[in-house]
Motif scaffolding. Sequence first.
Motif, PDB file in Angstrom:
ATOM      1  N   VAL A 133       5.798  -2.709   5.863  1.00 58.52           N
ATOM      2  CA  VAL A 133       4.951  -2.768   4.445  1.00 58.52           C
ATOM      3  C   VAL A 133       5.907  -2.980   3.328  1.00 58.52           C
ATOM      4  O   VAL A 133       6.852  -2.602   3.190  1.00 58.52           O
ATOM      5  CB  VAL A 133       3.836  -1.395   4.289  1.00 58.52           C
ATOM      6  CG1 VAL A 133       3.185  -1.070   5.586  1.00 58.52           C
ATOM      7  CG2 VAL A 133       4.649  -0.166   3.835  1.00 58.52           C
ATOM      8  N   ARG A 134       5.076  -3.684   2.239  1.00 62.32           N
ATOM      9  CA  ARG A 134       5.781  -3.728   0.890  1.00 62.32           C
ATOM     10  C   ARG A 134       4.838  -3.106   0.027  1.00 62.32           C
ATOM     11  O   ARG A 134       3.467  -3.336   0.120  1.00 62.32           O
ATOM     12  CB  ARG A 134       6.042  -5.115   0.573  1.00 62.32           C
ATOM     13  CG  ARG A 134       6.531  -5.295  -0.609  1.00 62.32           C
ATOM     14  CD  ARG A 134       6.932  -6.687  -1.034  1.00 62.32           C
ATOM     15  NE  ARG A 134       5.855  -7.678  -0.895  1.00 62.32           N
ATOM     16  CZ  ARG A 134       6.026  -8.748   0.084  1.00 62.32           C
ATOM     17  NH1 ARG A 134       6.667  -8.801   0.939  1.00 62.32           N
ATOM     18  NH2 ARG A 134       4.671  -9.432  -0.082  1.00 62.32           N
ATOM     19  N   THR A 135       5.181  -2.263  -0.896  1.00 62.60           N
ATOM     20  CA  THR A 135       4.152  -1.394  -1.657  1.00 62.60           C
ATOM     21  C   THR A 135       4.535  -2.013  -3.508  1.00 62.60           C
ATOM     22  O   THR A 135       5.392  -2.558  -3.633  1.00 62.60           O
ATOM     23  CB  THR A 135       4.521   0.193  -1.813  1.00 62.60           C
ATOM     24  OG1 THR A 135       5.858   0.369  -2.308  1.00 62.60           O
ATOM     25  CG2 THR A 135       4.207   0.530  -0.294  1.00 62.60           C
ATOM     26  N   ALA A 136       3.280  -1.946  -4.054  1.00 62.98           N
ATOM     27  CA  ALA A 136       3.377  -2.102  -5.473  1.00 62.98           C
ATOM     28  C   ALA A 136       2.295  -1.281  -6.120  1.00 62.98           C
ATOM     29  O   ALA A 136       1.258  -0.837  -5.721  1.00 62.98           O
ATOM     30  CB  ALA A 136       2.658  -3.605  -5.733  1.00 62.98           C
ATOM     31  N   VAL A 137       2.895  -0.445  -7.229  1.00 60.12           N
ATOM     32  CA  VAL A 137       2.107   0.340  -7.940  1.00 60.12           C
ATOM     33  C   VAL A 137       1.060  -0.518  -8.898  1.00 60.12           C
ATOM     34  O   VAL A 137       1.217  -1.344  -9.213  1.00 60.12           O
ATOM     35  CB  VAL A 137       2.858   1.311  -8.851  1.00 60.12           C
ATOM     36  CG1 VAL A 137       3.970   2.088  -7.866  1.00 60.12           C
ATOM     37  CG2 VAL A 137       3.682   0.598  -9.806  1.00 60.12           C
ATOM     38  N   GLY A 138       0.254   0.482  -9.384  1.00 60.40           N
ATOM     39  CA  GLY A 138      -0.771  -0.026 -10.140  1.00 60.40           C
ATOM     40  C   GLY A 138      -2.168  -0.064  -9.718  1.00 60.40           C
ATOM     41  O   GLY A 138      -2.485   0.589  -8.554  1.00 60.40           O
ATOM     42  N   SER A 139      -3.170  -0.753 -10.390  1.00 66.34           N
ATOM     43  CA  SER A 139      -4.536  -0.682  -9.877  1.00 66.34           C
ATOM     44  C   SER A 139      -5.172  -2.033  -9.732  1.00 66.34           C
ATOM     45  O   SER A 139      -6.356  -2.368  -9.194  1.00 66.34           O
ATOM     46  CB  SER A 139      -5.523  -0.042 -10.895  1.00 66.34           C
ATOM     47  OG  SER A 139      -5.483  -0.417 -12.323  1.00 66.34           O
TER      48      SER A 139
END
Length: 229
Positions: free
Chosen positions: A56-62
Amino acid sequence: MKAYELVLQRIEAEIAGGRLGIGARLPGERALAEDMGVSRTSVREAVRVLEAMGIVRTAVGSGPDAGALIVAEPRSPLASALRLHVATSHIPIADVVQTRILLESWAVREASGKASDGELAGVAQLLDAMDDRELSPERFHVLDAEFHVSLVAMAGNVLVSTVMAALREAIHSYVMAAVADISDWPAVANDLRAEHRAVFEAVRSGAGERAATLVAEHIDGFYRAARLR
């Protein structure tokens, strides 16, 4: 079994069952935790493990890009693991060399006479780029790695290609350190260019056994010249 391992098993089952695929987004941290009856910390730990594995690749935020996205990037984590094991001497350089010879000999034999015109043209461009006598050893070996990885890719086996690329990345720093000690690098580079061309021509002409012999001699000869064996 630890709670985060249960999360890993659940996600693995979803991927294996086709309910999650490349490009799909994992359910949110809170939703996964509530659904499985585990803490959000356990979910977070499982996602970190998946990210380290290249799943998986993650990214923060909304925003729309936030969260954990299913990807397929095994090369980098595999290279990192190999690099650490080589550094601790758990995997000797000699074993890496032997594995490269096995993989590449099989791959060029398999690819000979079967590679597409586009694949052959791409490899030829790498050879042309390496003909530049002004190349630094670092840049030469970046192109060299691309050449070997591209050769292997022509065999059409994704796993072999991934392992091959990881092996090259894992020992890059050792190769560059050894190159710095080669007294006549221009002469060695000229030999490598000629050997590359010979392997390429054998593959292009369909001479699989010759290509396999040449690539084995080429790999072994370089590591002996660089005193890495």
